[in-house]
Write an enzyme that holds these catalytic residues in place. Structure first.
Site, PDB file in Angstrom:
ATOM      1  CD  GLN A 192      -6.939 -30.179 -10.320  1.00  0.00           C
ATOM      2  OE1 GLN A 192      -6.434 -28.997 -10.490  1.00  0.00           O
ATOM      3  NE2 GLN A 192      -5.980 -31.136  -9.891  1.00  0.00           N
ATOM      4  CB  VAL A 246      -0.973 -37.993   1.265  1.00  0.00           C
ATOM      5  CG1 VAL A 246       0.306 -38.278   2.156  1.00  0.00           C
ATOM      6  CG2 VAL A 246      -0.857 -38.942   0.179  1.00  0.00           C
ATOM      7  CG  LEU A 304       1.055 -34.023   3.039  1.00  0.00           C
ATOM      8  CD1 LEU A 304       1.916 -34.988   2.416  1.00  0.00           C
ATOM      9  CD2 LEU A 304       1.824 -32.947   4.011  1.00  0.00           C
ATOM     10  CB  SER A 305      -1.154 -27.950   0.082  1.00  0.00           C
ATOM     11  OG  SER A 305      -1.044 -26.930  -0.605  1.00  0.00           O
ATOM     12  CG  LEU A 327       7.237 -32.825  -7.195  1.00  0.00           C
ATOM     13  CD1 LEU A 327       8.064 -33.842  -8.146  1.00  0.00           C
ATOM     14  CD2 LEU A 327       5.742 -32.940  -7.857  1.00  0.00           C
ATOM     15  CE  LYS A 348      -4.878 -29.487  -0.976  1.00  0.00           C
ATOM     16  NZ  LYS A 348      -4.251 -28.590  -2.080  1.00  0.00           N
ATOM     17  NE  ARG A 392      -1.660 -21.787  -3.710  1.00  0.00           N
ATOM     18  CZ  ARG A 392      -2.229 -22.442  -4.894  1.00  0.00           C
ATOM     19  NH1 ARG A 392      -2.828 -23.682  -4.599  1.00  0.00           N
ATOM     20  NH2 ARG A 392      -2.336 -22.092  -6.042  1.00  0.00           N
ATOM     21  N   GLY A 418       4.833 -29.349  -9.328  1.00  0.00           N
ATOM     22  CA  GLY A 418       6.047 -29.068  -8.840  1.00  0.00           C
ATOM     23  C   GLY A 418       5.888 -28.924  -7.317  1.00  0.00           C
ATOM     24  CG  HIS A 467       2.836 -33.803  -5.918  1.00  0.00           C
ATOM     25  ND1 HIS A 467       3.479 -32.787  -4.657  1.00  0.00           N
ATOM     26  CD2 HIS A 467       2.158 -32.949  -6.474  1.00  0.00           C
ATOM     27  CE1 HIS A 467       2.840 -31.678  -5.225  1.00  0.00           C
ATOM     28  NE2 HIS A 467       2.098 -31.847  -6.016  1.00  0.00           N
TER      29      HIS A 467
HETATM   30  P1  AMP Z   1      -0.564 -29.492  -7.696  1.00  0.00           P
HETATM   31  O1  AMP Z   1       0.837 -29.648  -7.929  1.00  0.00           O
HETATM   32  O2  AMP Z   1      -0.966 -28.990  -6.421  1.00  0.00           O
HETATM   33  O3  AMP Z   1      -1.064 -29.169  -9.133  1.00  0.00           O
HETATM   34  O4  AMP Z   1      -0.980 -31.181  -7.448  1.00  0.00           O
HETATM   35  C1  AMP Z   1      -0.657 -32.275  -8.710  1.00  0.00           C
HETATM   36  C2  AMP Z   1      -1.647 -33.215  -8.045  1.00  0.00           C
HETATM   37  O5  AMP Z   1      -1.234 -33.752  -6.962  1.00  0.00           O
HETATM   38  C3  AMP Z   1      -3.117 -33.306  -8.212  1.00  0.00           C
HETATM   39  O6  AMP Z   1      -3.917 -33.985  -8.711  1.00  0.00           O
HETATM   40  C4  AMP Z   1      -3.479 -32.903  -6.600  1.00  0.00           C
HETATM   41  O7  AMP Z   1      -4.865 -33.399  -6.606  1.00  0.00           O
HETATM   42  C5  AMP Z   1      -2.495 -33.920  -6.058  1.00  0.00           C
HETATM   43  N1  AMP Z   1      -2.196 -33.788  -4.789  1.00  0.00           N
HETATM   44  C6  AMP Z   1      -1.768 -32.596  -4.212  1.00  0.00           C
HETATM   45  N2  AMP Z   1      -1.558 -32.718  -2.956  1.00  0.00           N
HETATM   46  C7  AMP Z   1      -2.253 -33.848  -2.549  1.00  0.00           C
HETATM   47  C8  AMP Z   1      -2.063 -34.584  -1.360  1.00  0.00           C
HETATM   48  N3  AMP Z   1      -1.959 -34.032  -0.128  1.00  0.00           N
HETATM   49  N4  AMP Z   1      -2.603 -35.900  -1.236  1.00  0.00           N
HETATM   50  C9  AMP Z   1      -2.886 -36.501  -2.732  1.00  0.00           C
HETATM   51  N5  AMP Z   1      -2.723 -35.809  -3.948  1.00  0.00           N
HETATM   52  C10 AMP Z   1      -2.736 -34.676  -3.840  1.00  0.00           C
END
Ligand code: AMP
Length: 284
Positions: free
Chosen positions: A153, A176, A184-185, A33, A149, A187, A31, A37
């Site tokens: 994992q 991205v 993008l994160s 998002l 990213k 966090r 989430g 995502h």
């Molecule tokens: P998360 O919600 O952080 O667990 O991420 C869910 C999915 O989105 C994972 O497969 C992450 O690698 C992907 N994700 C998170 N940030 C990015 C980003 N900046 N660019 C591409 N994919 C991302």
């Protein structure tokens, strides 16, 4: 778009979807998002008949309770994002339903899970492998989309699918980035204004590493340079800097076409990870 809140409801929905013969693309998330995502969702939308997104802040993959507690959970905004991306079903269970009293089974990956994030965050990949297995069982996807990213994992999930015969096609999606190149994160929202400016140095430093690799420097020189530069970033504390083979994740002495530089660095109280293909396209 349907919202499913229990594993049993998700499983029942997946059974009838399978019976209809429609292909399913799955995007697991925690989430909060953002455009990263959304890139995964859009590619899933293009490639599959039906798209399922899960939103679950998975307690077993957090090795620091404070990180779990402060993880953002903007539920209604997240559902609006899924709807805008044409998602068919959102699976949003509670931790109590995913790990009820008496829950006692974990999936323990080794190999590509041992170094980097695995070494810095004990138990992290056991949590990831366990929840991914459980989610795959509930959703029964044909394809699952993961971001580069979180490059380790992605390797752990590929190994998991191979080793446990999960029969899911794992599709990597490019990172991205924000306007200044910062990955993008979810966090990033926890960075103060000044910390966010400081974090903007990370992509510059990764790009310098690419230039050094293209000039023929050995990995040790590149790692030394990147570590020094990261230590000079305001509010920073370096966790690791390493250069590995993109498939095996073994460290490499001389950067080659498949070599990836991976970093983990704290900026203030926020731990950021990023990576770059050393001989790939420049980030900036
Ligand atoms: P998360 O919600 O952080 O667990 O991420 C869910 C999915 O989105 C994972 O497969 C992450 O690698 C992907 N994700 C998170 N940030 C990015 C980003 N900046 N660019 C591409 N994919 C991302």
């Amino acid at each position: 778009m349907i919202l499913l809140r229990t594993p049993d409801d998700m499983l029942a929905w997946s059974k009838s979807r399978q019976a209809s013969g429609k292909s399913c693309g799955f995007v697991p998330t925690m989430g909060a998002l953002h455009d990263g995502h959304m890139a995964l969702m859009r590619i899933a939308r293009e490639q599959c008949d039906v798209v399922v997104v899960s939103i679950f802040v998975n307690p077993t993959q957090f090795n620091q309770p404070a990180d779990f507690e402060t993880y953002p959970r903007p539920e209604s905004e997240d559902l609006a994002v899924c709807k805008a991306c044409g998602v068919d079903a959102v699976f949003m269970p509670t931790a109590e339903l995913m790990y009820p009293n008496g829950y006692a089974t974990m999936v323990l990956p080794e190999g590509v899970a041992d170094s980097m994030e695995g070494a810095s965050r004990p138990g992290h990949f056991a949590g990831v492998a366990t929840i991914v297995t459980k989610l795959f069982n509930c959703v029964a996807p044909d394809r699952a989309y993961f971001g580069e990213k979180d490059f380790q994992q992605l390797a752990v999930v590929k190994q998991l699918v191979r080793d446990l015969n999960l029969g899911v096609h794992v599709i990597p999606v490019s990172t991205v980035r924000d306007h200044d190149g910062l990955a993008l994160s979810s966090r990033n929202a926890r960075l103060s204004e000044k910390e966010r400016v400081a974090a903007g140095m990370l992509p510059t430093i990764l790009t310098e590493a690419q230039a050094m690799a293209r000039d023929g420097h050995q990995s040790s020189d590149v790692v030394t340079h990147v570590s020094t530069r990261l230590r000079d970033v305001a509010y920073s504390r370096v966790d690791y800097v390493t250069i590995v083979d993109g498939d095996s994740l073994a460290t490499v002495d001389t950067p080659g076409t498949k070599s990836v530089l991976a970093i983990a660095v704290w900026v203030g109280d926020v731990r950021l990870i990023d990576n770059v293909s050393l001989l790939g396209e420049p980030l900036l």
